[in-house]
Design a protein around this motif. Structure first.
Motif, PDB file in Angstrom:
ATOM      1  N   VAL A 194      -2.936 -54.066  25.060  1.00 28.60           N
ATOM      2  CA  VAL A 194      -3.649 -54.924  24.110  1.00 28.60           C
ATOM      3  C   VAL A 194      -4.894 -55.518  24.752  1.00 28.60           C
ATOM      4  O   VAL A 194      -5.457 -56.497  24.266  1.00 28.60           O
ATOM      5  CB  VAL A 194      -2.726 -56.043  23.565  1.00 28.60           C
ATOM      6  N   GLY A 195      -5.332 -54.915  25.850  1.00 26.05           N
ATOM      7  CA  GLY A 195      -6.597 -55.292  26.449  1.00 26.05           C
ATOM      8  C   GLY A 195      -6.564 -56.568  27.257  1.00 26.05           C
ATOM      9  O   GLY A 195      -7.577 -57.262  27.363  1.00 26.05           O
ATOM     10  N   VAL A 196      -5.410 -56.913  27.831  1.00 26.24           N
ATOM     11  CA  VAL A 196      -5.278 -58.130  28.628  1.00 26.24           C
ATOM     12  C   VAL A 196      -4.937 -57.771  30.066  1.00 26.24           C
ATOM     13  O   VAL A 196      -4.162 -56.850  30.315  1.00 26.24           O
ATOM     14  CB  VAL A 196      -4.191 -59.062  28.031  1.00 26.24           C
ATOM     15  N   VAL A 197      -5.527 -58.487  31.005  1.00 26.77           N
ATOM     16  CA  VAL A 197      -5.181 -58.376  32.423  1.00 26.77           C
ATOM     17  C   VAL A 197      -4.486 -59.677  32.820  1.00 26.77           C
ATOM     18  O   VAL A 197      -5.016 -60.764  32.564  1.00 26.77           O
ATOM     19  CB  VAL A 197      -6.439 -58.163  33.298  1.00 26.77           C
ATOM     20  N   HIS A 198      -3.313 -59.592  33.429  1.00 31.82           N
ATOM     21  CA  HIS A 198      -2.557 -60.801  33.744  1.00 31.82           C
ATOM     22  C   HIS A 198      -3.228 -61.616  34.835  1.00 31.82           C
ATOM     23  O   HIS A 198      -3.414 -62.815  34.733  1.00 31.82           O
ATOM     24  CB  HIS A 198      -1.128 -60.440  34.155  1.00 31.82           C
ATOM     25  N   ARG A 199      -3.555 -60.986  35.961  1.00 30.99           N
ATOM     26  CA  ARG A 199      -4.318 -61.560  37.064  1.00 30.99           C
ATOM     27  C   ARG A 199      -3.556 -62.565  37.919  1.00 30.99           C
ATOM     28  O   ARG A 199      -4.121 -63.166  38.824  1.00 30.99           O
ATOM     29  CB  ARG A 199      -5.608 -62.224  36.548  1.00 30.99           C
ATOM     30  N   ASP A 200      -2.267 -62.761  37.670  1.00 31.79           N
ATOM     31  CA  ASP A 200      -1.515 -63.677  38.536  1.00 31.79           C
ATOM     32  C   ASP A 200      -0.050 -63.248  38.640  1.00 31.79           C
ATOM     33  O   ASP A 200       0.861 -64.072  38.531  1.00 31.79           O
ATOM     34  CB  ASP A 200      -1.609 -65.109  38.007  1.00 31.79           C
ATOM     35  N   LEU A 201       0.190 -61.956  38.856  1.00 28.41           N
ATOM     36  CA  LEU A 201       1.548 -61.476  39.060  1.00 28.41           C
ATOM     37  C   LEU A 201       2.041 -61.934  40.429  1.00 28.41           C
ATOM     38  O   LEU A 201       1.417 -61.625  41.450  1.00 28.41           O
ATOM     39  CB  LEU A 201       1.594 -59.947  38.992  1.00 28.41           C
ATOM     40  N   LYS A 202       3.146 -62.644  40.449  1.00 27.93           N
ATOM     41  CA  LYS A 202       3.726 -63.136  41.695  1.00 27.93           C
ATOM     42  C   LYS A 202       5.197 -63.440  41.423  1.00 27.93           C
ATOM     43  O   LYS A 202       5.622 -63.497  40.251  1.00 27.93           O
ATOM     44  CB  LYS A 202       2.989 -64.378  42.177  1.00 27.93           C
ATOM     45  N   PRO A 203       6.009 -63.640  42.444  1.00 29.06           N
ATOM     46  CA  PRO A 203       7.457 -63.813  42.236  1.00 29.06           C
ATOM     47  C   PRO A 203       7.824 -64.962  41.308  1.00 29.06           C
ATOM     48  O   PRO A 203       8.812 -64.874  40.579  1.00 29.06           O
ATOM     49  CB  PRO A 203       7.983 -64.053  43.655  1.00 29.06           C
ATOM     50  N   SER A 204       7.061 -66.052  41.311  1.00 23.80           N
ATOM     51  CA  SER A 204       7.395 -67.179  40.443  1.00 23.80           C
ATOM     52  C   SER A 204       6.998 -66.940  38.997  1.00 23.80           C
ATOM     53  O   SER A 204       7.347 -67.727  38.123  1.00 23.80           O
ATOM     54  CB  SER A 204       6.736 -68.465  40.950  1.00 23.80           C
ATOM     55  N   ASN A 205       6.278 -65.858  38.707  1.00 25.43           N
ATOM     56  CA  ASN A 205       5.916 -65.509  37.335  1.00 25.43           C
ATOM     57  C   ASN A 205       6.744 -64.352  36.796  1.00 25.43           C
ATOM     58  O   ASN A 205       6.382 -63.718  35.810  1.00 25.43           O
ATOM     59  CB  ASN A 205       4.425 -65.170  37.241  1.00 25.43           C
ATOM     60  N   VAL A 206       7.865 -64.073  37.454  1.00 24.58           N
ATOM     61  CA  VAL A 206       8.814 -63.066  36.977  1.00 24.58           C
ATOM     62  C   VAL A 206      10.169 -63.740  36.835  1.00 24.58           C
ATOM     63  O   VAL A 206      10.714 -64.276  37.806  1.00 24.58           O
ATOM     64  CB  VAL A 206       8.924 -61.877  37.946  1.00 24.58           C
ATOM     65  N   VAL A 207      10.705 -63.763  35.609  1.00 24.58           N
ATOM     66  CA  VAL A 207      12.022 -64.346  35.354  1.00 24.58           C
ATOM     67  C   VAL A 207      13.029 -63.215  35.200  1.00 24.58           C
ATOM     68  O   VAL A 207      12.800 -62.261  34.455  1.00 24.58           O
ATOM     69  CB  VAL A 207      12.009 -65.222  34.082  1.00 24.58           C
ATOM     70  N   LEU A 208      14.148 -63.321  35.898  1.00 22.78           N
ATOM     71  CA  LEU A 208      15.199 -62.304  35.837  1.00 22.78           C
ATOM     72  C   LEU A 208      16.206 -62.718  34.768  1.00 22.78           C
ATOM     73  O   LEU A 208      17.171 -63.422  35.040  1.00 22.78           O
ATOM     74  CB  LEU A 208      15.871 -62.160  37.207  1.00 22.78           C
ATOM     75  N   PRO A 214       8.060 -73.151  37.213  1.00 17.19           N
ATOM     76  CA  PRO A 214       7.458 -73.948  38.279  1.00 17.19           C
ATOM     77  C   PRO A 214       7.796 -73.482  39.674  1.00 17.19           C
ATOM     78  O   PRO A 214       7.263 -74.012  40.638  1.00 17.19           O
ATOM     79  CB  PRO A 214       8.061 -75.336  38.027  1.00 17.19           C
ATOM     80  N   ASP A 215       8.729 -72.513  39.820  1.00 19.29           N
ATOM     81  CA  ASP A 215       9.076 -72.067  41.160  1.00 19.29           C
ATOM     82  C   ASP A 215       7.851 -71.522  41.869  1.00 19.29           C
ATOM     83  O   ASP A 215       6.985 -70.915  41.270  1.00 19.29           O
ATOM     84  CB  ASP A 215      10.130 -70.946  41.116  1.00 19.29           C
ATOM     85  N   THR A 216       7.803 -71.674  43.148  1.00 20.05           N
ATOM     86  CA  THR A 216       6.719 -71.085  43.925  1.00 20.05           C
ATOM     87  C   THR A 216       7.273 -69.969  44.759  1.00 20.05           C
ATOM     88  O   THR A 216       8.342 -70.071  45.336  1.00 20.05           O
ATOM     89  CB  THR A 216       6.079 -72.129  44.848  1.00 20.05           C
TER      90      THR A 216
END
Length: 754
Positions: free
Chosen positions: A130-144, A315-317
């Motif tokens: 849909v033409g979006v780049v996330h630009r901040d993929l990191k472990p605290s931005n992934v919920v299991l 909020p996890d880092t």
């Protein structure tokens, strides 16, 4: 954690229950919608509210989040980017972040690691399409979550075709997970940057540390740009894929679609890594040879797209992860092309007959909502079309529901009583509008060969008019034939918004006082019979093929919206006489007919709130026998039925098929269509569609995805309980979406996604 002193009691009308955490930009709270659905609300810190640039960024975050949706992201429920203190509410995702998982239990391995990798690649695919780049993929931005990994927080995302707001010399992101180009030239970042970040994320998940770990973010940033990644502890098969993601040059990295092919080709357990870095299963060289040795010319894929969505900002880092080296580059691309070509060839089959078995409130008489048959043709002169039907209230962004009769399509819902549309090109023949505010979820009643029936709601400046009424319209010209006030208690009794039904050539309604059924000839309006409700009860009509059943509950339970002991009565269609009562245990929702029996899903209640479905009840009106089966677990989502099978479509895109006789799961398949309703069954095909108009076609045998389309409307995907949105007219697939959007395409030539 509980709310703190100074925390608001509610945001945007949503009562707050707990504080989920706080980060640099805002605080995230757990809240509830009026229906009891949990949502996560991200409230921006006050110091940013006066920052014009930040407000623009947050507005874009909301826009990006609405555009993105898939099985591995989460839907926007509501937002107020212009509020004094901006906020955004998204579907609440239960689960820990990847950062917390690694910190508490260590690295992932085997099948769990492979599932994570595939899930994240699918999330990127949906985001990028849909033409979006996330630009901040990191472990605290992934919920299991229990249903798979979810990518959250689009706080610094941007549309590919827009300029980033990042000023020269101002870098926004998390260095160990950023791409070289994001660190060097952030204004030019594209989808390949997210692929690089995904590579660092997978290395971190497999080892517990990032490929560019360093004591300071400045050193990590230098390593990302100039040095090779540290990947020795990554399983060899996965390492090969990670290396391709971490190529320094963006053009040397695979796309998200190509990455999915690579990941799905990996062994199920990902093998083990010995001291020399050689996998005990498939080696890196073997994979590379495999990709090189398969000759093919690139063929465009027909994969799976995306829809408006986002998830709670966690909020996890996370701990630092970092870059990767350029070893695979383009060597695997020929194999990808071959794999894609095979996929396209496999999709080319036809679609056809609908066999009725479920009911969603929009089927026409006994015919279901499709006239498709095996080998069915397209309507004469058909070409793909896309239309919007204006209603009497332009401020009501409702959805329509449709039924096909020959080359005519009859649709209604919201502020449209009904409209006749030519199935071949989407052109409107006539439209009847409703002036008032509609009841959510009440759509077209149904249609016979010569009559269309819909709901009309009274305008606010016409207090003497019935609040809601059933209106009969001539199918040829839309002329009103008759109308009658309608009751409005069906939802309390049956948990479905279906106050009137078409059965044969008659329409059965509930009178305005909610005291009796009234049956009329659909065209003439002549009353054929009336039947009072049993004393002290309120009832709703339930279709059962060619039969009619009354579902009733005591006034006390209806008034308390707590129906726990419904009673079913067979209804004589000629006289309206109620048969002997059949008691049913628990709160239930009727969803269809299987093997001549009425099927009801039992609702699992947590206090006064419904919390999914945990059982199936089958009712045989002839013998008055009720058979109960427990489900292996509680399923949440939108139920439906087709071909003697129960389906539950979850808010996150998980579709589960259940045997109504035993309650056993037949199959479960993760799709990229969130909040879908369905199914509608064609020949060897099941269709599910969301409010955004995104359609997925599945095999009824094992749930294998056949194809998926892109979104067609800006709608919310987090709802549940909606009636099926797909109608089949011969081989034409007609889809209803938000804002009265309708579109149609050839089932054998679905729109290509991406």
């Amino acid at each position: 954690m509980s709310l703190r002193a100074g925390d608001p009691a509610e945001i945007g009308g949503y009562p707050l229950e707990a504080r989920l955490g706080s980060g640099g930009m805002g605080t995230v709270f757990l809240a509830r919608t009026s229906s009891g659905r949990p949502v996560a609300i991200k409230l921006i810190h006050l110091q940013f509210a006066a920052d014009d640039e930040f407000r623009i960024r947050f507005r874009r975050e909301v826009t990006a989040a609405r555009r993105v949706s898939g099985a591995f992201t989460a839907a926007v429920v509501d937002a107020a980017p212009e509020a004094e203190q901006p906020w955004m509410a998204t579907t609440y995702i239960q689960g820990h972040t990847l950062a917390r998982r690694i910190a508490t239990k260590g690295p992932l391995s085997g099948a769990e690691l492979r599932r994570l990798a595939i899930g994240l690649a699918e999330a990127l695919r949906d985001i990028h399409r849909v033409g979006v780049v996330h630009r901040d993929l990191k472990p605290s931005n992934v919920v299991l979550s229990p249903e798979g990994p979810r990518v959250i927080d689009f706080g610094i995302s941007r549309a590919v075709d827009q300029q980033t707001l990042t000023n020269t010399g101002r870098v926004i992101g998390t260095p160990p997970f950023m791409s070289p180009e994001q660190l060097q030239a952030p204004r030019g970042v594209g989808p390949q940057s997210d692929v690089f970040s995904l590579g660092t994320l997978l290395a971190y998940a497999a080892t517990g540390y990032g490929p560019f770990d360093a004591d300071s973010p400045y050193i990590a940033a230098y390593q990302v740009v100039h040095e090779e990644p540290s990947l020795d502890d990554v399983p060899a098969a996965l390492r090969t894929v990670v290396e391709s993601c971490l190529t320094k040059e963006p053009n040397g990295r695979p796309s998200a679609d190509e990455l999915l092919v690579l990941l799905r080709d990996l062994p199920a357990d990902l093998g083990q890594t010995d001291a020399s870095g050689v996998d005990t299963g498939r080696t890196r060289d073997m994979i590379t040879q495999h990709h090189v040795a398969t000759p093919a010319t690139p063929t465009p894929a027909t994969p799976t797209p995306a829809t408006p969505t986002t998830t709670p900002a966690d909020p996890d880092t996370g701990s630092a992860d970092t870059p990767v080296g350029p070893r695979l580059r383009r060597r695997w691309r020929p194999m990808l092309a071959a794999a894609v070509a095979v996929t396209v060839a496999a999709i080319g089959g036809g679609v056809a007959a609908l066999t009725a078995g479920g009911f969603g409130g929009n089927s026409g008489g006994d015919k279901g909502n499709s006239l498709a048959a095996s080998g069915a043709a397209l309507p004469d002169g058909f070409k793909p079309w896309h239309e919007t039907v204006p209603g009497g209230r332009p401020d009501i962004p409702d959805e329509l529901r449709c039924v096909a009769h020959g080359d005519a399509l009859f649709c209604g819902g919201g502020s449209v009583v009904a409209t006749r549309i030519r199935a071949k090109d989407g052109s409107r023949v006539w439209t009847a509008k409703s002036p008032g505010v509609p009841v959510d979820g009440m759509h077209l009643v149904g249609a016979t060969d010569d009559t269309v029936l819909g709901y009309r709601f009274a305008a606010q400046d016409a207090p003497k008019d019935p609040h809601s009424e059933v209106v009969a319209l001539d199918a040829n010209n839309g002329r009103e034939l008759w109308s009658v006030p309608s009751g409005a208690q069906s939802t309390a009794v049956t948990n479905r918004t279906q106050d009137a039904i078409v059965i044969g050539s008659d329409v059965v309604t509930v009178d305005a006082s909610n005291s009796r059924f009234e049956a009329r000839n659909a065209h003439s309006g002549q009353v054929t019979w009336t039947s009072p409700f049993p004393a002290g009860t309120q009832c709703a009509p339930v279709p059962m093929g060619a039969q009619l059943v009354a579902m009733c509950a005591t006034n006390a339970e209806v008034n308390a919206f707590a129906v726990r002991h419904p009673t079913l009565y067979p209804v004589d269609r000629a006289s309206g006489t109620l048969g002997r009562p059949i008691a049913v245990n628990g709160s239930t929702v009727p969803i269809g007919v299987a093997y001549g029996r009425l099927v009801l899903l039992q609702i699992h209640m947590e206090g006064t709130d419904p919390a999914g479905y945990n059982g199936v009840a089958q009712v045989d009106p002839a013998s008055r026998k009720v058979t109960y089966s427990r489900l292996a677990k509680t399923y949440t989502g939108t139920p439906g039925m087709a071909d003697n099978t129960v389906y539950v479509s979850g808010q996150t895109g998980l579709v589960t098929a259940l045997d109504p006789a035993t309650g056993r799961q037949k199959w479960s398949r993760q799709t990229g269509v969130e909040g879908a309703s369905g199914p509608v069954a064609g020949a060897d095909t099941l269709y599910f569609s969301s409010a955004t108009g995104r359609v997925v076609a599945l095999s009824p045998h094992d749930g294998k995805p056949l194809w998926t389309t892109d979104p067609q409307a800006d709608g919310l995907t987090g709802g549940s309980g909606a009636s099926p949105r797909v109608t089949l007219a011969g081989r034409a697939v007609i889809v209803a979406a938000a804002k009265n959007t309708l579109f149609a395409f050839d089932a054998q030539k679905p729109p290509k996604s991406g």
